[in-house]
Design a protein around this motif. Structure first.
Motif, PDB file in Angstrom:
ATOM      1  N   VAL A  37      10.811   1.671  34.888  1.00 11.09           N
ATOM      2  CA  VAL A  37      11.687   2.209  35.941  1.00 11.09           C
ATOM      3  C   VAL A  37      13.036   2.568  35.314  1.00 11.09           C
ATOM      4  CG1 VAL A  37      12.944   1.662  38.076  1.00 11.09           C
ATOM      5  CG2 VAL A  37      10.630   0.754  37.732  1.00 11.09           C
ATOM      6  N   ALA A  38      13.519   3.799  35.563  1.00 11.46           N
ATOM      7  CA  ALA A  38      14.870   4.167  35.112  1.00 11.46           C
ATOM      8  C   ALA A  38      15.856   3.830  36.220  1.00 11.46           C
ATOM      9  CB  ALA A  38      14.934   5.645  34.779  1.00 11.46           C
ATOM     10  N   PHE A  39      17.023   3.353  35.842  1.00 12.86           N
ATOM     11  CA  PHE A  39      18.000   2.888  36.841  1.00 12.86           C
ATOM     12  C   PHE A  39      19.434   3.121  36.366  1.00 12.86           C
ATOM     13  CE2 PHE A  39      19.283  -1.032  34.613  1.00 12.86           C
ATOM     14  CZ  PHE A  39      18.249  -1.170  33.696  1.00 12.86           C
ATOM     15  N   PRO A  40      20.367   3.241  37.347  1.00 13.50           N
ATOM     16  CA  PRO A  40      21.760   3.476  36.968  1.00 13.50           C
ATOM     17  C   PRO A  40      22.433   2.186  36.493  1.00 13.50           C
ATOM     18  CG  PRO A  40      21.570   3.310  39.354  1.00 13.50           C
ATOM     19  CD  PRO A  40      20.178   3.218  38.813  1.00 13.50           C
ATOM     20  N   THR A  41      23.305   2.296  35.509  1.00 11.96           N
ATOM     21  CA  THR A  41      24.194   1.190  35.149  1.00 11.96           C
ATOM     22  C   THR A  41      25.604   1.778  35.111  1.00 11.96           C
ATOM     23  OG1 THR A  41      24.426   1.393  32.738  1.00 11.96           O
ATOM     24  CG2 THR A  41      22.373   0.394  33.542  1.00 11.96           C
ATOM     25  N   GLU A  42      26.608   0.957  34.846  1.00 19.25           N
ATOM     26  CA  GLU A  42      27.974   1.489  34.803  1.00 19.25           C
ATOM     27  C   GLU A  42      28.224   2.341  33.554  1.00 19.25           C
ATOM     28  OE1 GLU A  42      26.957  -1.529  34.473  1.00 19.25           O
ATOM     29  OE2 GLU A  42      28.215  -2.767  33.165  1.00 19.25           O
ATOM     30  N   THR A  43      27.333   2.257  32.543  1.00 19.17           N
ATOM     31  CA  THR A  43      27.550   3.049  31.321  1.00 19.17           C
ATOM     32  C   THR A  43      26.765   4.364  31.391  1.00 19.17           C
ATOM     33  OG1 THR A  43      25.778   1.840  30.185  1.00 19.17           O
ATOM     34  CG2 THR A  43      28.032   1.044  29.862  1.00 19.17           C
ATOM     35  N   VAL A  44      25.426   4.285  31.266  1.00 23.40           N
ATOM     36  CA  VAL A  44      24.536   5.457  31.393  1.00 23.40           C
ATOM     37  C   VAL A  44      23.259   4.961  32.091  1.00 23.40           C
ATOM     38  CG1 VAL A  44      25.422   6.570  29.290  1.00 23.40           C
ATOM     39  CG2 VAL A  44      23.424   5.078  29.108  1.00 23.40           C
ATOM     40  N   PRO A 133      25.744  -2.791  40.803  1.00 24.54           N
ATOM     41  CA  PRO A 133      24.988  -3.619  41.760  1.00 24.54           C
ATOM     42  C   PRO A 133      23.487  -3.299  41.793  1.00 24.54           C
ATOM     43  CG  PRO A 133      26.578  -2.187  42.904  1.00 24.54           C
ATOM     44  CD  PRO A 133      26.854  -2.068  41.446  1.00 24.54           C
ATOM     45  N   VAL A 134      23.116  -2.041  41.589  1.00 28.06           N
ATOM     46  CA  VAL A 134      21.681  -1.693  41.592  1.00 28.06           C
ATOM     47  C   VAL A 134      21.003  -2.313  40.365  1.00 28.06           C
ATOM     48  CG1 VAL A 134      20.007   0.192  41.410  1.00 28.06           C
ATOM     49  CG2 VAL A 134      22.001   0.420  42.926  1.00 28.06           C
ATOM     50  N   ALA A 135      21.665  -2.232  39.212  1.00 31.27           N
ATOM     51  CA  ALA A 135      21.096  -2.807  37.985  1.00 31.27           C
ATOM     52  C   ALA A 135      20.918  -4.312  38.151  1.00 31.27           C
ATOM     53  CB  ALA A 135      22.003  -2.491  36.795  1.00 31.27           C
ATOM     54  N   GLN A 136      21.941  -4.977  38.697  1.00 35.17           N
ATOM     55  CA  GLN A 136      21.865  -6.445  38.858  1.00 35.17           C
ATOM     56  C   GLN A 136      20.700  -6.844  39.771  1.00 35.17           C
ATOM     57  OE1 GLN A 136      25.609  -8.042  40.092  1.00 35.17           O
ATOM     58  NE2 GLN A 136      26.505  -7.821  38.053  1.00 35.17           N
ATOM     59  N   LEU A 138      18.049  -5.092  40.509  1.00 28.93           N
ATOM     60  CA  LEU A 138      16.758  -4.762  39.897  1.00 28.93           C
ATOM     61  C   LEU A 138      16.345  -5.827  38.879  1.00 28.93           C
ATOM     62  CD1 LEU A 138      14.401  -2.752  39.440  1.00 28.93           C
ATOM     63  CD2 LEU A 138      15.794  -1.690  37.650  1.00 28.93           C
ATOM     64  N   ILE A 139      17.286  -6.247  38.042  1.00 29.23           N
ATOM     65  CA  ILE A 139      16.972  -7.252  37.013  1.00 29.23           C
ATOM     66  C   ILE A 139      16.509  -8.547  37.687  1.00 29.23           C
ATOM     67  CG2 ILE A 139      17.863  -8.595  35.066  1.00 29.23           C
ATOM     68  CD1 ILE A 139      19.997  -6.262  34.774  1.00 29.23           C
ATOM     69  N   ALA A 140      17.216  -8.935  38.763  1.00 28.33           N
ATOM     70  CA  ALA A 140      16.833 -10.156  39.490  1.00 28.33           C
ATOM     71  C   ALA A 140      15.410 -10.008  40.051  1.00 28.33           C
ATOM     72  CB  ALA A 140      17.834 -10.433  40.613  1.00 28.33           C
ATOM     73  N   CYS A 141      15.125  -8.847  40.645  1.00 33.20           N
ATOM     74  CA  CYS A 141      13.801  -8.638  41.260  1.00 33.20           C
ATOM     75  C   CYS A 141      12.698  -8.561  40.203  1.00 33.20           C
ATOM     76  CB  CYS A 141      13.779  -7.352  42.079  1.00 33.20           C
ATOM     77  SG  CYS A 141      14.793  -7.433  43.549  1.00 33.20           S
ATOM     78  N   ALA A 142      13.080  -8.179  38.966  1.00 32.92           N
ATOM     79  CA  ALA A 142      12.074  -8.018  37.909  1.00 32.92           C
ATOM     80  C   ALA A 142      11.775  -9.332  37.200  1.00 32.92           C
ATOM     81  CB  ALA A 142      12.555  -6.985  36.892  1.00 32.92           C
ATOM     82  N   GLY A 143      12.508 -10.404  37.544  1.00 31.78           N
ATOM     83  CA  GLY A 143      12.257 -11.692  36.905  1.00 31.78           C
ATOM     84  C   GLY A 143      13.344 -12.087  35.917  1.00 31.78           C
ATOM     85  N   GLY A 144      14.367 -11.256  35.762  1.00 34.23           N
ATOM     86  CA  GLY A 144      15.550 -11.695  35.011  1.00 34.23           C
ATOM     87  C   GLY A 144      15.808 -11.056  33.667  1.00 34.23           C
ATOM     88  N   PHE A 145      14.823 -10.368  33.081  1.00 30.42           N
ATOM     89  CA  PHE A 145      15.007  -9.866  31.709  1.00 30.42           C
ATOM     90  C   PHE A 145      14.456  -8.449  31.595  1.00 30.42           C
ATOM     91  CE2 PHE A 145      14.457 -14.424  31.796  1.00 30.42           C
ATOM     92  CZ  PHE A 145      15.606 -14.855  31.147  1.00 30.42           C
ATOM     93  N   VAL A 146      15.353  -7.480  31.552  1.00 27.25           N
ATOM     94  CA  VAL A 146      14.911  -6.083  31.515  1.00 27.25           C
ATOM     95  C   VAL A 146      15.390  -5.423  30.215  1.00 27.25           C
ATOM     96  CG1 VAL A 146      15.094  -3.824  32.642  1.00 27.25           C
ATOM     97  CG2 VAL A 146      14.846  -5.887  34.034  1.00 27.25           C
ATOM     98  N   ALA A 147      14.442  -5.002  29.391  1.00 34.57           N
ATOM     99  CA  ALA A 147      14.779  -4.246  28.175  1.00 34.57           C
ATOM    100  C   ALA A 147      15.056  -2.822  28.610  1.00 34.57           C
ATOM    101  CB  ALA A 147      13.606  -4.255  27.198  1.00 34.57           C
ATOM    102  N   ALA A 148      16.221  -2.296  28.228  1.00 31.30           N
ATOM    103  CA  ALA A 148      16.542  -0.950  28.691  1.00 31.30           C
ATOM    104  C   ALA A 148      17.413  -0.199  27.703  1.00 31.30           C
ATOM    105  CB  ALA A 148      17.241  -1.019  30.049  1.00 31.30           C
ATOM    106  N   PRO A 149      16.812   0.718  26.957  1.00 26.78           N
ATOM    107  CA  PRO A 149      17.630   1.652  26.192  1.00 26.78           C
ATOM    108  C   PRO A 149      18.078   2.760  27.147  1.00 26.78           C
ATOM    109  CG  PRO A 149      15.323   2.144  25.846  1.00 26.78           C
ATOM    110  CD  PRO A 149      15.391   0.973  26.798  1.00 26.78           C
ATOM    111  N   SER A 150      18.889   3.683  26.666  1.00 21.87           N
ATOM    112  CA  SER A 150      19.286   4.807  27.514  1.00 21.87           C
ATOM    113  C   SER A 150      18.039   5.619  27.878  1.00 21.87           C
ATOM    114  CB  SER A 150      20.310   5.658  26.784  1.00 21.87           C
ATOM    115  OG  SER A 150      19.864   5.960  25.475  1.00 21.87           O
ATOM    116  N   ALA A 151      18.054   6.213  29.093  1.00 18.73           N
ATOM    117  CA  ALA A 151      16.828   6.812  29.646  1.00 18.73           C
ATOM    118  C   ALA A 151      16.636   8.274  29.254  1.00 18.73           C
ATOM    119  CB  ALA A 151      16.851   6.663  31.171  1.00 18.73           C
ATOM    120  N   ASN A 152      17.040   8.609  28.039  1.00 17.98           N
ATOM    121  CA  ASN A 152      16.854   9.969  27.521  1.00 17.98           C
ATOM    122  C   ASN A 152      15.705   9.995  26.522  1.00 17.98           C
ATOM    123  OD1 ASN A 152      19.020   8.298  26.131  1.00 17.98           O
ATOM    124  ND2 ASN A 152      18.411   9.698  24.492  1.00 17.98           N
ATOM    125  N   ALA A 153      15.150  11.199  26.297  1.00 16.49           N
ATOM    126  CA  ALA A 153      14.223  11.354  25.183  1.00 16.49           C
ATOM    127  C   ALA A 153      15.030  11.128  23.905  1.00 16.49           C
ATOM    128  CB  ALA A 153      13.627  12.757  25.202  1.00 16.49           C
TER     129      ALA A 153
END
Ligand code: AMP
Ligand code: MG
Length: 355
Positions: A37-44, A133-136, A138-153
């Protein structure tokens, strides 16, 4: 091909509505099941998968076309989860108190819970607690640990809008949470706390000066601005060409009037030889240029506006099929160091300096 669902959620300043919360719970369930799942954070925008599931990490590399030696950042939403993935030291506690949740990633020795796939085979792990707040949620709903690089090719500018995530990820991931345009616009600062003194591996919104107020001594990896240091960057990701538009980008710096003169002359010559020329200007200089496409990246009086718009402008120049780009340069101090680091990489270090 997967059917990628795009769901609108709230931006950074508002809490998700009950309906959006339901969508985020559903996204969390996708992550628990090993989907992406791609999601917004405060950076990218981030491309998320379960950080403790090696198959999820493999899928992230595949969706991005990312070399598998380039490790992922593990995102958490509460401090008590940090020891699950990393061996915590005093510096980490101080840094977390000062800058989390926020745009700061720390490198620490990893625990055995983190699969080698997530860390690109390294014994260390990168961890961040985002403030969006969306990232936080989502991470909580996913079980606490989400690996996420930037969502670009891999190789393209990081997405600051969901439409650019869709451009790169449609059909490759299960869901995109669209939270509108992100705030900061450049990736997090990365600090390595496994070395003494701690070292900044990637500059970002949290600057060296800000870190020095919390830790006595902080170093910066010399390769951040200098391509000819003769050293390899310590963050594996920093060695790849990155953040690059399709057009050939050249940075022109130095005396402001000469920069305008040089860019106008070369824009004219290049367009006569069949190139479509784009110029990255600022609010202050927008009116000075004659080229097919001229864009302001922000105001020189406000470097956060430049960071906020940079990747969007690079993507827009791609959208307009510009083949040759000239950009003004910026002062590489404070947050400006992060701006110049990304711009230099986007340009493959092609810089013209006019005295
Ligand atoms: P991205 O998530 O796309 O912003 O990329 C993550 C960045 O963090 C890349 O430049 C990685 O090389 C860097 N990184 C992640 N984990 C580590 C680590 N354990 N040691 C050094 N750099 C890391
Ligand atoms: Mg990236």
């Amino acid at each position: 091909m997967l059917q990628t669902k795009i769901i609108k959620v709230s931006g950074e300043s508002a809490s998700p509505t009950p309906r959006q919360e339901e969508a985020i719970r559903c996204a969390g369930e996708i992550l628990r099941q090993g989907g992406l799942v791609a999601f917004p954070t405060e950076t990218v925008y981030g491309l998320g998968g379960d950080a403790l599931n090696k198959d999820s990490s493999r899928k992230i590399y595949e969706a991005k076309g990312r070399p598998s030696d380039n490790p992922l950042i593990v995102h958490i939403y509460r401090m008590e989860d940090l020891p699950v993935v990393a061996q915590v030291n005093d510096a980490a506690v101080k840094i977390a108190e000062a800058f989390w949740p926020g745009p700061l990633t720390m490198i620490l020795p990893k625990t055995e819970r983190v699969p080698a796939e997530t860390t690109g085979g390294l014994g260390t792990v990168a961890v961040r607690m985002p403030s969006h707040p969306v990232a936080q949620k989502l991470i909580a709903c996913a079980g606490g640990f989400v690996a996420a690089p930037s969502a670009n090719a891999s190789g393209k500018p990081s997405p600051t809008l969901a439409k650019y995530v869709a451009e790169d990820m449609m059909g490759k991931i299960e869901m995109i949470l669209d939270g509108g345009e992100v705030g900061i616009g450049l990736e997090s600062t990365i600090i390595d706390l496994t070395v003494s003194p701690p070292q900044i591996l990637r500059p970002g919104y949290i600057t060296e000066a800000m870190l020095q107020q919390v830790l006595e001594e902080v170093d910066t990896d010399v390769t951040i601005l200098d391509e000819n240091s003769g050293q390899a960057p310590r963050a594996p990701g920093m060695k790849y060409r990155h953040y690059a538009p399709k057009g050939e980008l050249t940075i022109v710096t130095g005396d402001a009037e000469k920069v305008v003169e040089y860019i106008n002359l070369h824009a004219k010559q290049n367009s006569m030889s069949g190139e479509k020329v784009g110029v990255i200007a600022t609010e202050e200089t927008l009116h000075c240029y004659q080229a097919q496409v001229v864009k302001s990246v922000g105001s020189r009086m406000d470097e956060s506006s430049i960071a906020h718009h940079l990747y969007r402008v690079l993507r827009e120049l791609d959208d307009e099929q510009v083949t040759c780009i000239y950009s003004e340069g910026f002062t590489a101090e404070g947050f400006g160091q992060a701006i110049m680091n990304r711009l230099l990489k986007a340009a493959g270090h092609k810089v013209i300096t006019l005295e």
